[in-house]
Motif scaffolding. Structure first.
Motif, mmCIF file in Angstrom:
data_model
loop_
_atom_site.group_PDB
_atom_site.id
_atom_site.type_symbol
_atom_site.label_atom_id
_atom_site.label_comp_id
_atom_site.label_asym_id
_atom_site.label_seq_id
_atom_site.Cartn_x
_atom_site.Cartn_y
_atom_site.Cartn_z
ATOM 1 N N LYS A 113 0.827 -1.200 0.000
ATOM 2 C CA LYS A 113 0.000 0.000 0.000
ATOM 3 C C LYS A 113 0.862 1.250 0.000
ATOM 4 N N VAL A 114 0.492 2.204 -0.844
ATOM 5 C CA VAL A 114 1.195 3.483 -0.936
ATOM 6 C C VAL A 114 0.684 4.407 0.161
ATOM 7 N N ALA A 115 1.576 5.130 0.794
ATOM 8 C CA ALA A 115 1.190 6.034 1.869
ATOM 9 C C ALA A 115 0.335 7.190 1.344
ATOM 10 N N ALA A 116 -0.488 7.755 2.218
ATOM 11 C CA ALA A 116 -1.397 8.833 1.828
ATOM 12 C C ALA A 116 -0.659 10.124 1.504
ATOM 13 N N ASP A 117 0.586 10.274 1.989
ATOM 14 C CA ASP A 117 1.342 11.505 1.751
ATOM 15 C C ASP A 117 2.575 11.277 0.868
ATOM 16 N N ALA A 118 2.658 10.116 0.218
ATOM 17 C CA ALA A 118 3.826 9.807 -0.612
ATOM 18 C C ALA A 118 3.874 10.707 -1.846
ATOM 19 N N LYS A 119 5.081 11.042 -2.278
ATOM 20 C CA LYS A 119 5.274 11.863 -3.484
ATOM 21 C C LYS A 119 6.024 11.069 -4.562
ATOM 22 N N THR A 120 7.120 10.456 -4.170
ATOM 23 C CA THR A 120 7.887 9.595 -5.079
ATOM 24 C C THR A 120 8.403 8.392 -4.293
ATOM 25 N N LEU A 121 8.591 7.293 -5.002
ATOM 26 C CA LEU A 121 9.137 6.086 -4.397
ATOM 27 C C LEU A 121 10.422 5.725 -5.135
ATOM 28 N N SER A 122 11.536 5.749 -4.428
ATOM 29 C CA SER A 122 12.822 5.430 -5.036
ATOM 30 C C SER A 122 13.248 4.034 -4.580
ATOM 31 N N TRP A 123 13.281 3.103 -5.530
ATOM 32 C CA TRP A 123 13.569 1.701 -5.236
ATOM 33 C C TRP A 123 15.053 1.414 -5.446
ATOM 34 N N LYS A 124 15.812 1.284 -4.379
ATOM 35 C CA LYS A 124 17.228 0.937 -4.495
ATOM 36 C C LYS A 124 17.367 -0.586 -4.574
ATOM 37 N N SER A 125 18.199 -1.036 -5.486
ATOM 38 C CA SER A 125 18.365 -2.474 -5.668
ATOM 39 C C SER A 125 19.830 -2.815 -5.925
ATOM 40 N N TYR A 126 20.163 -4.054 -5.565
ATOM 41 C CA TYR A 126 21.547 -4.519 -5.663
ATOM 42 C C TYR A 126 21.536 -5.866 -6.387
ATOM 43 N N GLN A 127 22.222 -5.916 -7.522
ATOM 44 C CA GLN A 127 22.226 -7.098 -8.384
ATOM 45 C C GLN A 127 23.588 -7.781 -8.285
#
Length: 208
Positions: A113-127
């Protein structure tokens, strides 16, 4: 004429390079969602290093989203990471078989679930590759190894039936298969290169 030919070759090389950079990295779909929405997120992972396979992928969940479910995937096991309060903060997928070869990709599905006050979601990942090397997809947009970013729109008002239209299934969001096209960036680069070519041709004629 030789100068023009060389410049054209260089411009084509630049276009191929930018197109490759735009497509060959870990991307999370949808790339746009809504505040307060229940969403299915799909993490697309291409393997791109020759002579070694991708064997592990770690995804850190950004502030602004609460991931509560992970879809099991054949030939991969997963382990959830949590903070001191027990909140799920990420997931590590590890290949139980050979992993991904250089010409392969796979997708991992998450639900949250996305937060009610979210603006952007930055997904950090390590391959992580079998040879021990790690590609860290954590940089800013436009960098060589950018983190995938999901833009979050403001939640819509409740509809006439009293249902919150921000509360939506993943099917209502952007399809995981619809990739953002690198075409606008490539066209901009081509325009700049063509402008430079025109200037070179003009100067060449004046010197004759």
């Amino acid at each position: 004429m030789k100068k023009v030919t060389l410049l054209l070759s260089a411009s084509l090389l630049m276009m191929m390079l930018f197109a490759s950079m735009a497509s060959a990295h870990v991307v999370v779909y949808p790339q746009q969602t809504t505040q307060n929405a229940f969403e299915k997120f799909t993490v697309r992972v291409p393997s791109e290093t020759a002579n070694t396979n991708t064997v592990k992928v770690e995804i850190k969940f950004p502030e602004g989203v609460t991931v509560s479910r992970v879809e099991p995937k054949p030939d991969w096991k997963y382990e959830l990471t949590k903070d001191a309060t027990g909140k799920i903060t990420g997931v590590v997928f590890t290949a139980t078989g050979a992993g991904l070869a250089a010409t392969e990709f796979t997708e991992f599905n998450l639900s949250g679930k996305v937060a009610a006050d979210a603006k952007t979601l930055s997904w950090k990942s390590y391959q992580t590759y079998k040879d021990g090397s790690v590609a860290e997809w954590v940089g800013a947009e436009g960098s060589q190894k950018p983190a995938s970013v999901t833009t979050v729109k403001a939640a819509a008002a409740a509809d006439a039936g009293g249902h919150d239209t921000g509360h939506q299934a993943a099917a209502g969001g952007e399809s995981a298969g619809s990739e953002s096209s690198p075409l606008p960036l490539i066209l901009s680069i081509v325009a700049v290169v063509l402008g430079a070519l025109s200037l070179v041709v003009s100067l060449t004629r004046k010197t004759k």
